[in-house]
Design a protein around this motif. Sequence first.
Motif, short mmCIF file in Angstrom:
data_model
loop_
_atom_site.label_atom_id
_atom_site.label_comp_id
_atom_site.label_asym_id
_atom_site.label_seq_id
_atom_site.Cartn_x
_atom_site.Cartn_y
_atom_site.Cartn_z
N GLY A 39 0.62 -1.12 -0.04
CA GLY A 39 -0.07 0.15 -0.01
C GLY A 39 0.91 1.33 -0.20
O GLY A 39 2.07 1.28 -0.50
N ILE A 40 0.21 2.31 0.56
CA ILE A 40 0.71 3.61 0.42
C ILE A 40 0.33 4.38 1.58
O ILE A 40 -0.81 4.10 2.48
CB ILE A 40 0.33 4.33 -0.89
N CYS A 41 1.36 5.44 2.17
CA CYS A 41 0.98 6.26 3.13
C CYS A 41 1.36 7.76 2.55
O CYS A 41 2.01 7.72 1.77
CB CYS A 41 1.85 6.04 4.32
N PHE A 42 0.39 8.70 2.85
CA PHE A 42 0.84 9.98 2.76
C PHE A 42 0.58 11.02 4.03
O PHE A 42 -0.07 10.69 4.79
CB PHE A 42 -0.04 10.64 1.52
N THR A 53 -2.47 0.83 4.09
CA THR A 53 -1.41 -0.22 4.04
C THR A 53 -2.30 -1.45 4.26
O THR A 53 -3.14 -1.57 5.18
CB THR A 53 -0.37 -0.15 4.89
N PHE A 54 -1.97 -2.66 3.81
CA PHE A 54 -2.72 -4.05 3.90
C PHE A 54 -1.87 -5.15 4.04
O PHE A 54 -0.56 -5.10 3.91
CB PHE A 54 -3.37 -4.30 2.69
N LEU A 55 -2.46 -5.99 4.72
CA LEU A 55 -1.61 -7.34 4.95
C LEU A 55 -1.80 -8.10 3.52
O LEU A 55 -2.82 -7.78 2.61
CB LEU A 55 -2.29 -8.25 6.17
N SER A 56 -1.17 -9.20 3.33
CA SER A 56 -1.31 -9.97 2.09
C SER A 56 -2.73 -10.62 2.01
O SER A 56 -3.27 -11.12 0.87
CB SER A 56 -0.46 -11.17 2.12
#
Length: 181
Positions: A39-42, A53-56
């Motif tokens: 994922g992504i953070c901003f 953000t993620f787990l598989s």
Amino acid sequence: MIEEVTDIAQTNLWSHHIFEDQFPNDVFTIEPNYNTVYGICFSPPNCEVVCLTFLSNGKLSPFWEIEQPKIPKNDLNEDYLSVKTQFAGPEIHKQLMVFFDYINKKYLENFDLNDEGNYWESKNEQLLEDTFTKYSNFIEGFDSLLENIPIGENESIEDYLLRIAEMNRKKNDENESDNGD
């Protein structure tokens, strides 16, 4: 989703960080892999980091919990997101609500947002402004209280807060007596 969020972050001049951008074999796993963040953070100005953000296994989870080796993996808070916007102000808050609405409709399933600013549910800008003003006044009042009533040299935090609460109770009792209540 990562491409669109990157575009949004860049358009708003928000710093961002991309983790892994593709799940293994382009599918979710049954059991989560706790060693990889997707994922992504901003970072909007004066706001906590927003993490998609993620787990598989596709569960939303803050990256700091996934990457924290000391947290027992069965204690992870899967499927939640938390962002404090109090110091970012109502405009950024509103912008994030519009963002989450868009992301929710396009990419997420079973997404539920609890908005303390009440904008998510109401779309009422005045209510959002009033809520921000209320919380700002509370924070400023508490800050002023801490400045004007310092903690005693050997006083514990608990005793200090109890002393302040008792002072406040006495003041309220005096005000009620003065008003004939």
